[in-house]
Design an enzyme around this catalytic site. Structure first.
Site, PDB file in Angstrom:
ATOM      1  N   LYS A   1       0.833  -1.202   0.000  1.00  0.00           N
ATOM      2  CA  LYS A   1       0.000   0.000   0.000  1.00  0.00           C
ATOM      3  C   LYS A   1       0.864   1.247   0.000  1.00  0.00           C
ATOM      4  O   LYS A   1       2.089   1.193  -0.058  1.00  0.00           O
ATOM      5  CB  LYS A   1      -0.961  -0.027   1.183  1.00  0.00           C
ATOM      6  CG  LYS A   1      -1.924  -1.206   1.154  1.00  0.00           C
ATOM      7  CD  LYS A   1      -2.761  -1.267  -0.109  1.00  0.00           C
ATOM      8  CE  LYS A   1      -3.850  -0.220  -0.135  1.00  0.00           C
ATOM      9  NZ  LYS A   1      -4.756  -0.361  -1.286  1.00  0.00           N
TER      10      LYS A   1
ATOM     11  N   HIS B   1      -1.790   3.502  -7.441  1.00  0.00           N
ATOM     12  CA  HIS B   1      -3.067   4.181  -7.719  1.00  0.00           C
ATOM     13  C   HIS B   1      -2.821   5.569  -8.320  1.00  0.00           C
ATOM     14  O   HIS B   1      -3.354   6.567  -7.858  1.00  0.00           O
ATOM     15  CB  HIS B   1      -3.910   4.289  -6.448  1.00  0.00           C
ATOM     16  CG  HIS B   1      -4.170   2.969  -5.790  1.00  0.00           C
ATOM     17  ND1 HIS B   1      -4.919   1.977  -6.382  1.00  0.00           N
ATOM     18  CD2 HIS B   1      -3.762   2.465  -4.596  1.00  0.00           C
ATOM     19  CE1 HIS B   1      -4.974   0.923  -5.582  1.00  0.00           C
ATOM     20  NE2 HIS B   1      -4.278   1.191  -4.506  1.00  0.00           N
TER      21      HIS B   1
ATOM     22  N   ARG C   1      -3.181  -9.537 -19.084  1.00  0.00           N
ATOM     23  CA  ARG C   1      -3.760 -10.064 -17.849  1.00  0.00           C
ATOM     24  C   ARG C   1      -2.773  -9.906 -16.703  1.00  0.00           C
ATOM     25  O   ARG C   1      -1.578 -10.190 -16.854  1.00  0.00           O
ATOM     26  CB  ARG C   1      -4.132 -11.539 -18.008  1.00  0.00           C
ATOM     27  CG  ARG C   1      -4.748 -12.158 -16.748  1.00  0.00           C
ATOM     28  CD  ARG C   1      -5.204 -13.581 -17.020  1.00  0.00           C
ATOM     29  NE  ARG C   1      -5.649 -14.257 -15.804  1.00  0.00           N
ATOM     30  CZ  ARG C   1      -6.851 -14.101 -15.244  1.00  0.00           C
ATOM     31  NH1 ARG C   1      -7.733 -13.291 -15.806  1.00  0.00           N
ATOM     32  NH2 ARG C   1      -7.175 -14.759 -14.155  1.00  0.00           N
TER      33      ARG C   1
ATOM     34  N   ARG D   1     -11.521 -12.476 -10.898  1.00  0.00           N
ATOM     35  CA  ARG D   1     -11.092 -12.916  -9.569  1.00  0.00           C
ATOM     36  C   ARG D   1     -11.939 -12.277  -8.474  1.00  0.00           C
ATOM     37  O   ARG D   1     -12.375 -12.935  -7.537  1.00  0.00           O
ATOM     38  CB  ARG D   1      -9.625 -12.552  -9.361  1.00  0.00           C
ATOM     39  CG  ARG D   1      -8.605 -13.285 -10.231  1.00  0.00           C
ATOM     40  CD  ARG D   1      -7.208 -12.804  -9.861  1.00  0.00           C
ATOM     41  NE  ARG D   1      -6.147 -13.502 -10.564  1.00  0.00           N
ATOM     42  CZ  ARG D   1      -5.333 -12.933 -11.447  1.00  0.00           C
ATOM     43  NH1 ARG D   1      -5.504 -11.654 -11.769  1.00  0.00           N
ATOM     44  NH2 ARG D   1      -4.371 -13.613 -12.025  1.00  0.00           N
TER      45      ARG D   1
ATOM     46  N   ASP E   1     -21.355 -10.131 -16.227  1.00  0.00           N
ATOM     47  CA  ASP E   1     -20.000  -9.777 -16.642  1.00  0.00           C
ATOM     48  C   ASP E   1     -20.098  -8.910 -17.902  1.00  0.00           C
ATOM     49  O   ASP E   1     -21.070  -8.192 -18.094  1.00  0.00           O
ATOM     50  CB  ASP E   1     -19.147 -11.029 -16.856  1.00  0.00           C
ATOM     51  CG  ASP E   1     -17.677 -10.764 -16.575  1.00  0.00           C
ATOM     52  OD1 ASP E   1     -17.263 -10.818 -15.406  1.00  0.00           O
ATOM     53  OD2 ASP E   1     -16.941 -10.462 -17.535  1.00  0.00           O
TER      54      ASP E   1
ATOM     55  N   THR F   1     -23.255  -6.171 -19.549  1.00  0.00           N
ATOM     56  CA  THR F   1     -23.104  -4.716 -19.401  1.00  0.00           C
ATOM     57  C   THR F   1     -22.649  -4.035 -20.684  1.00  0.00           C
ATOM     58  O   THR F   1     -22.376  -2.837 -20.691  1.00  0.00           O
ATOM     59  CB  THR F   1     -22.089  -4.392 -18.281  1.00  0.00           C
ATOM     60  OG1 THR F   1     -20.812  -4.956 -18.612  1.00  0.00           O
ATOM     61  CG2 THR F   1     -22.566  -4.945 -16.944  1.00  0.00           C
TER      62      THR F   1
ATOM     63  N   ASP G   1     -10.681   0.156   0.876  1.00  0.00           N
ATOM     64  CA  ASP G   1      -9.736  -0.117  -0.213  1.00  0.00           C
ATOM     65  C   ASP G   1      -8.603  -1.067   0.158  1.00  0.00           C
ATOM     66  O   ASP G   1      -7.683  -1.253  -0.643  1.00  0.00           O
ATOM     67  CB  ASP G   1      -9.183   1.188  -0.794  1.00  0.00           C
ATOM     68  CG  ASP G   1      -8.336   1.971   0.191  1.00  0.00           C
ATOM     69  OD1 ASP G   1      -8.177   1.532   1.346  1.00  0.00           O
ATOM     70  OD2 ASP G   1      -7.812   3.038  -0.200  1.00  0.00           O
TER      71      ASP G   1
ATOM     72  N   LEU H   1      -9.442  -4.355   1.604  1.00  0.00           N
ATOM     73  CA  LEU H   1     -10.283  -5.443   2.101  1.00  0.00           C
ATOM     74  C   LEU H   1      -9.544  -6.759   2.349  1.00  0.00           C
ATOM     75  O   LEU H   1      -9.831  -7.449   3.330  1.00  0.00           O
ATOM     76  CB  LEU H   1     -11.434  -5.678   1.119  1.00  0.00           C
ATOM     77  CG  LEU H   1     -12.553  -4.641   1.157  1.00  0.00           C
ATOM     78  CD1 LEU H   1     -13.369  -4.709  -0.116  1.00  0.00           C
ATOM     79  CD2 LEU H   1     -13.425  -4.853   2.381  1.00  0.00           C
TER      80      LEU H   1
END
Length: 350
Positions: free
Chosen positions: A75, A93, A127, A195, A215, A219, A304, A306
């Site tokens: 983090k 981020h 990926r 995931r 998924d 949408t 953020d 979890l």
């Protein structure tokens, strides 16, 4: 010699680590020097790293690490504005329009360092090579169900904390849901094939919650999506990016709806592409939800970090996924590292 420096996490309620003692031993055997900082909170004890042969440094000593060391954490760094001269591996981020990310990039520009963002370590097909997503979805669904249970009691969700393992979490949550005396709610998960969505759906199903799984196909129209409002819970498991549809617009706050709890597991409220623009700030372990409507109520869970609710399991899972890439650290210009560096170079120049 390539030198990996595993720093202690400095964020409250962050007990995870991206390298296990077994992984550290594999790096050492591959000729990579490994230093591990002491930590007052890490879920995996220091002794395992000592036994593996790692060098040990004091907690939070990384700013004084040798300039050629690669600093590895998860983090964010302390927000003290100091220039960053090292190469860092972490979740920055900083590349999707986040306001705090602009400041981080400024620090890298001033220090001459480099960010290898863990979110952008990808294989040739794009990926991600490692992700905490499953456990983020699992824990995020759990907290969202806690928020729903609190609503049944006429309350707002109280503080959450760390669990020894997932069995302890399931036992606690199951008891809380049973105590409401209400039928289980209905949930919809968007991003159900990834995931994060898989973890969210697995937790819901373990609790007897019926799950609608959406998924990309569901949408693709770009919205609006009135079906979301017909469910009691909505779990967003799609990370914000250009082109992501808006799933719950601000108009939903006053619309007729069954929806009373949103779990924004992806949690990107300050992104320009936030698909759940009914709230504007992340929530915390002490205050897990923000109430955005009252008649009927609508609570948003947007913690953020979890996976730290299950720090040992999530650390071991993530570290196992990442190890193959760490073993290639001696060639930072190629593979996953070269691709991540290209993303950083593009954004730091902006």
């Amino acid at each position: 010699m390539t030198h990996l420096w595993v720093r202690a996490e400095q964020r409250l309620n962050e007990d995870r680590v991206g390298l296990t003692p077994a992984g550290a031993k594999a790096l050492l055997e591959a000729g990579i020097r490994v230093t591990v900082e002491e930590s007052s909170s890490r879920a995996i004890p220091l002794q395992g790293y000592i036994d593996a042969g790692c060098e040990i440094a004091p907690e939070n000593a990384w700013p004084d690490a040798p300039r050629d060391a690669i600093i590895f954490g998860l983090k964010e760094l302390p927000d003290d504005g100091t220039p960053l001269p090292h190469r860092h591996i972490m979740f920055g981020h900083a590349f999707k329009g986040q306001h705090s990310g602009k400041e981080l990039l400024r620090r890298f520009r001033e220090g001459g360092g480099t960010l290898y963002d863990l979110e952008y370590l990808v294989d040739p097909s794009g990926r991600r090579v490692a992700a905490f997503g499953y456990w983020a979805g699992y824990a995020g669904a759990a907290v969202t169900l806690k928020a729903w249970a609190a609503q049944q009691r006429g309350e707002t969700c109280g503080p959450v904390g760390v669990y020894k393992d997932k069995d302890a979490l399931l036992a606690d949550l199951g008891g809380e849901l049973d105590a409401t005396g209400a039928d289980r709610p209905k949930a919809i998960v968007i991003g159900a094939l990834g995931r994060v969505g898989t973890g969210a759906a697995d937790l819901c199903e373990a609790m007897g919650v019926a799950v609608t799984k959406w998924d990309m196909n569901e949408t693709a129209s770009g919205g609006p999506f009135p079906e979301i409002l017909d469910h009691d819970l909505f779990l967003n498991c799609i990370f914000a990016r250009p082109g992501t549809p808006v799933f719950v617009p601000k108009e939903a706050l006053t619309a007729a709806r069954n929806l009373t709890a949103i779990g924004d597991v992806a949690c990107d409220p300050d992104s320009d592409y936030n698909p759940v623009p009914v709230y504007s700030r992340a929530t915390t372990w002490d205050a897990p939800v923000v109430r955005v409507a009252n008649d009927p109520v609508l609570d948003v869970m947007a913690i953020d970090n979890l996976p730290s609710m299950l720090p040992a399991e999530s650390s071991e899972d993530y570290a196992d996924q990442l190890l193959a890439s760490l073993l290639t650290l001696s060639d930072l210009d190629a593979g996953v590292w070269g691709r991540a560096k290209a993303v950083f170079d593009e954004h730091v120049a902006g």
